[in-house]
Design a protein around this motif. Sequence first.
Motif, PDB file in Angstrom:
ATOM      1  N   ILE A 188     -13.652 -53.576 -33.342  1.00 30.57           N
ATOM      2  CA  ILE A 188     -12.950 -52.314 -32.971  1.00 30.57           C
ATOM      3  C   ILE A 188     -11.468 -52.400 -33.550  1.00 30.57           C
ATOM      4  O   ILE A 188     -10.890 -53.435 -33.256  1.00 30.57           O
ATOM      5  CB  ILE A 188     -13.037 -52.053 -31.479  1.00 30.57           C
ATOM      6  N   ALA A 189     -10.877 -51.720 -34.305  1.00 30.13           N
ATOM      7  CA  ALA A 189      -9.732 -51.547 -34.812  1.00 30.13           C
ATOM      8  C   ALA A 189      -8.873 -50.697 -33.954  1.00 30.13           C
ATOM      9  O   ALA A 189      -9.246 -49.867 -33.268  1.00 30.13           O
ATOM     10  CB  ALA A 189      -9.506 -51.196 -36.317  1.00 30.13           C
ATOM     11  N   TYR A 190      -7.775 -51.321 -33.905  1.00 20.55           N
ATOM     12  CA  TYR A 190      -6.628 -50.348 -32.971  1.00 20.55           C
ATOM     13  C   TYR A 190      -5.421 -49.888 -33.926  1.00 20.55           C
ATOM     14  O   TYR A 190      -4.987 -50.720 -34.638  1.00 20.55           O
ATOM     15  CB  TYR A 190      -5.920 -50.916 -31.906  1.00 20.55           C
ATOM     16  N   LEU A 191      -5.157 -48.518 -33.952  1.00 15.11           N
ATOM     17  CA  LEU A 191      -4.241 -47.859 -34.873  1.00 15.11           C
ATOM     18  C   LEU A 191      -3.029 -47.422 -34.016  1.00 15.11           C
ATOM     19  O   LEU A 191      -3.461 -46.215 -33.494  1.00 15.11           O
ATOM     20  CB  LEU A 191      -4.742 -47.027 -36.004  1.00 15.11           C
ATOM     21  N   GLY A 192      -1.900 -47.948 -33.897  1.00 12.09           N
ATOM     22  CA  GLY A 192      -1.074 -47.246 -32.955  1.00 12.09           C
ATOM     23  C   GLY A 192       0.364 -47.585 -33.230  1.00 12.09           C
ATOM     24  O   GLY A 192       0.500 -48.093 -34.415  1.00 12.09           O
ATOM     25  N   GLY A 193       1.239 -47.225 -32.598  1.00 17.64           N
ATOM     26  CA  GLY A 193       2.692 -47.102 -32.787  1.00 17.64           C
ATOM     27  C   GLY A 193       3.233 -48.624 -32.604  1.00 17.64           C
ATOM     28  O   GLY A 193       2.697 -49.527 -32.092  1.00 17.64           O
ATOM     29  N   GLY A 194       4.431 -49.031 -33.394  1.00 17.00           N
ATOM     30  CA  GLY A 194       4.754 -50.048 -33.323  1.00 17.00           C
ATOM     31  C   GLY A 194       6.202 -50.113 -32.487  1.00 17.00           C
ATOM     32  O   GLY A 194       6.329 -49.282 -31.261  1.00 17.00           O
ATOM     33  N   SER A 195       7.253 -50.936 -32.687  1.00 20.45           N
ATOM     34  CA  SER A 195       8.342 -51.034 -31.877  1.00 20.45           C
ATOM     35  C   SER A 195       9.302 -49.994 -31.882  1.00 20.45           C
ATOM     36  O   SER A 195       9.836 -49.517 -31.016  1.00 20.45           O
ATOM     37  CB  SER A 195       9.411 -52.240 -32.752  1.00 20.45           C
ATOM     38  N   GLU A 196       8.947 -48.930 -33.054  1.00 26.13           N
ATOM     39  CA  GLU A 196       9.829 -47.541 -32.757  1.00 26.13           C
ATOM     40  C   GLU A 196       9.266 -46.946 -31.449  1.00 26.13           C
ATOM     41  O   GLU A 196      10.192 -45.766 -31.252  1.00 26.13           O
ATOM     42  CB  GLU A 196       9.511 -46.901 -33.790  1.00 26.13           C
ATOM     43  N   ILE A 197       8.251 -46.997 -30.878  1.00 25.70           N
ATOM     44  CA  ILE A 197       7.937 -46.347 -29.619  1.00 25.70           C
ATOM     45  C   ILE A 197       8.252 -47.232 -28.386  1.00 25.70           C
ATOM     46  O   ILE A 197       7.636 -46.857 -27.273  1.00 25.70           O
ATOM     47  CB  ILE A 197       6.547 -45.687 -29.775  1.00 25.70           C
ATOM     48  N   LEU A 243      -7.976 -49.795 -43.734  1.00 25.53           N
ATOM     49  CA  LEU A 243      -8.593 -50.564 -42.903  1.00 25.53           C
ATOM     50  C   LEU A 243     -10.348 -50.173 -43.443  1.00 25.53           C
ATOM     51  O   LEU A 243     -11.271 -51.271 -43.367  1.00 25.53           O
ATOM     52  CB  LEU A 243      -9.039 -49.788 -41.483  1.00 25.53           C
ATOM     53  N   MET A 244     -10.721 -48.963 -43.811  1.00 24.81           N
ATOM     54  CA  MET A 244     -12.190 -48.590 -44.065  1.00 24.81           C
ATOM     55  C   MET A 244     -12.525 -49.077 -45.510  1.00 24.81           C
ATOM     56  O   MET A 244     -13.721 -49.055 -45.637  1.00 24.81           O
ATOM     57  CB  MET A 244     -12.416 -47.122 -44.234  1.00 24.81           C
ATOM     58  N   ALA A 245     -11.447 -49.488 -46.490  1.00 24.13           N
ATOM     59  CA  ALA A 245     -11.817 -50.206 -47.847  1.00 24.13           C
ATOM     60  C   ALA A 245     -12.294 -51.434 -47.551  1.00 24.13           C
ATOM     61  O   ALA A 245     -12.775 -51.814 -48.902  1.00 24.13           O
ATOM     62  CB  ALA A 245     -10.624 -49.797 -48.598  1.00 24.13           C
ATOM     63  N   GLY A 246     -11.830 -52.006 -46.601  1.00 25.54           N
ATOM     64  CA  GLY A 246     -12.343 -53.590 -46.849  1.00 25.54           C
ATOM     65  C   GLY A 246     -13.612 -53.783 -46.276  1.00 25.54           C
ATOM     66  O   GLY A 246     -14.394 -53.167 -46.110  1.00 25.54           O
ATOM     67  N   SER A 247     -14.066 -55.185 -46.840  1.00 27.76           N
ATOM     68  CA  SER A 247     -15.505 -55.416 -46.859  1.00 27.76           C
ATOM     69  C   SER A 247     -15.876 -55.798 -45.392  1.00 27.76           C
ATOM     70  O   SER A 247     -17.463 -55.531 -45.171  1.00 27.76           O
ATOM     71  CB  SER A 247     -15.547 -56.844 -47.589  1.00 27.76           C
ATOM     72  N   GLU A 248     -15.067 -56.087 -44.378  1.00 28.13           N
ATOM     73  CA  GLU A 248     -15.205 -56.300 -43.065  1.00 28.13           C
ATOM     74  C   GLU A 248     -14.614 -55.166 -42.310  1.00 28.13           C
ATOM     75  O   GLU A 248     -13.940 -55.399 -41.406  1.00 28.13           O
ATOM     76  CB  GLU A 248     -14.839 -57.633 -42.489  1.00 28.13           C
ATOM     77  N   ARG A 249     -14.953 -53.739 -42.656  1.00 32.50           N
ATOM     78  CA  ARG A 249     -14.034 -53.080 -41.932  1.00 32.50           C
ATOM     79  C   ARG A 249     -14.732 -52.546 -40.416  1.00 32.50           C
ATOM     80  O   ARG A 249     -15.986 -53.159 -40.216  1.00 32.50           O
ATOM     81  CB  ARG A 249     -14.610 -51.723 -42.634  1.00 32.50           C
ATOM     82  N   PRO A 250     -14.080 -52.023 -39.657  1.00 31.67           N
ATOM     83  CA  PRO A 250     -14.311 -51.926 -38.225  1.00 31.67           C
ATOM     84  C   PRO A 250     -15.604 -50.804 -37.998  1.00 31.67           C
ATOM     85  O   PRO A 250     -15.750 -49.891 -39.153  1.00 31.67           O
ATOM     86  CB  PRO A 250     -13.121 -51.539 -37.573  1.00 31.67           C
ATOM     87  N   THR A 251     -16.383 -51.102 -37.099  1.00 27.62           N
ATOM     88  CA  THR A 251     -17.392 -50.143 -36.702  1.00 27.62           C
ATOM     89  C   THR A 251     -16.852 -48.956 -35.755  1.00 27.62           C
ATOM     90  O   THR A 251     -17.356 -47.716 -35.682  1.00 27.62           O
ATOM     91  CB  THR A 251     -18.392 -50.406 -36.126  1.00 27.62           C
ATOM     92  N   ALA A 252     -15.598 -49.187 -35.331  1.00 26.15           N
ATOM     93  CA  ALA A 252     -15.055 -48.170 -34.285  1.00 26.15           C
ATOM     94  C   ALA A 252     -13.405 -48.402 -34.362  1.00 26.15           C
ATOM     95  O   ALA A 252     -12.799 -49.193 -34.597  1.00 26.15           O
ATOM     96  CB  ALA A 252     -15.700 -48.322 -32.744  1.00 26.15           C
TER      97      ALA A 252
END
Length: 360
Positions: free
Chosen positions: A188-197, A239-248
């Motif tokens: 499972i991948a997490y896509l979120g904000g970084g230090s700016e938030i 993320l989705m172009a990688g060979s080991e892309r996440p399922t969620a």
Amino acid sequence: MRNPTEASRSLVTIKDIASELGVSNATVSRALGDSPLISLATKERIRAKATEMGYVPDAIARMMRGEASNLVGFILPDVQNHFYSAMARALAENVATIGLQLVLAISEGNAERELRHVRELRRARARGIIITPVADMRSETAELLSAGQTVQLVRSHPLVQAASVSADDGEATRLSTSHLLSLGHRRIAYLGGGSEILDSGVRRLSGYRSAMASVAGTTTIERLTAPHPENGYQAAQALMAGSERPTALVLGSSQLALGALHAIREMGLRIPQDISLLSYDDPDWLQLCGPGISTIALPIQSMAHYAVSLIDAHYRPAGLPTPCLTEHAGTGTHYAFPVSLVERGSCSGPIEHAVSPIRT
């Protein structure tokens, strides 16, 4: 006595109201100022007459006496973000119930613009300022905010001495990630904000990590970026172009979700067959995307109610929400409110061997 219709043609004064009611100027002034020396019945009678005559308080005179105006400032980073536009409406409705006026100012995440807004609101003797602070805040901004009635919304800045109000960010991403884990996902991948938030980003990332650590055999994949659609698009593509892309995919922002959905559609991937997805916040458009996007609904009304109660002690509506989490820190108390999972059609169990090819 003056006829109310005649009085309304020119500026109605406290003296006019006193003359109409046969009371002293001081009594009218105290009643309109909510003085404890005046009975409730008298206050209501004087206020009703003031409204009937079209009386408008002289804000300039109040300011010259050193009193606060009836303005409450809301400095937000992005008016196009559903959360902030919905929050602005909720705040406006709440401050109006106590005779105050909400003034919007947009920082666009820019520290200089934020400083200008804070300066002007302080010059206008605003009753208070509700602000979602930028990460690189100027020291003058922090001093001005700390010296007045301020509530930090969504996130807090370490230089500002003021209370903060937010959703329970850590629980939000923990809930999202746990839901996907319960469906059998382990990558499972997490896509979120970084230090700016600021601290809100730390809490959301922590919630994701906590849930992933609670189950054996998981693979954590983290992508932190500023919450704008174009960043979500680029991160999801990578993320989705990688060979080991996440399922969620767990999203920490609806703006990132917007970009990620664009990338997923452009790559010819199916939701939830090829990728399960769980968003953050609940703008109407999430219901219209494919099977409907599961998400975390945020407590916008509860946060607005509580923020206004911190700005003005007179605001104590029936059913004032209770924070699910209260944390005391050196810079001020943090109040968090509960979130909820909204299940739609964007999440299912992983299908490891039936992944659609990526369109090029």
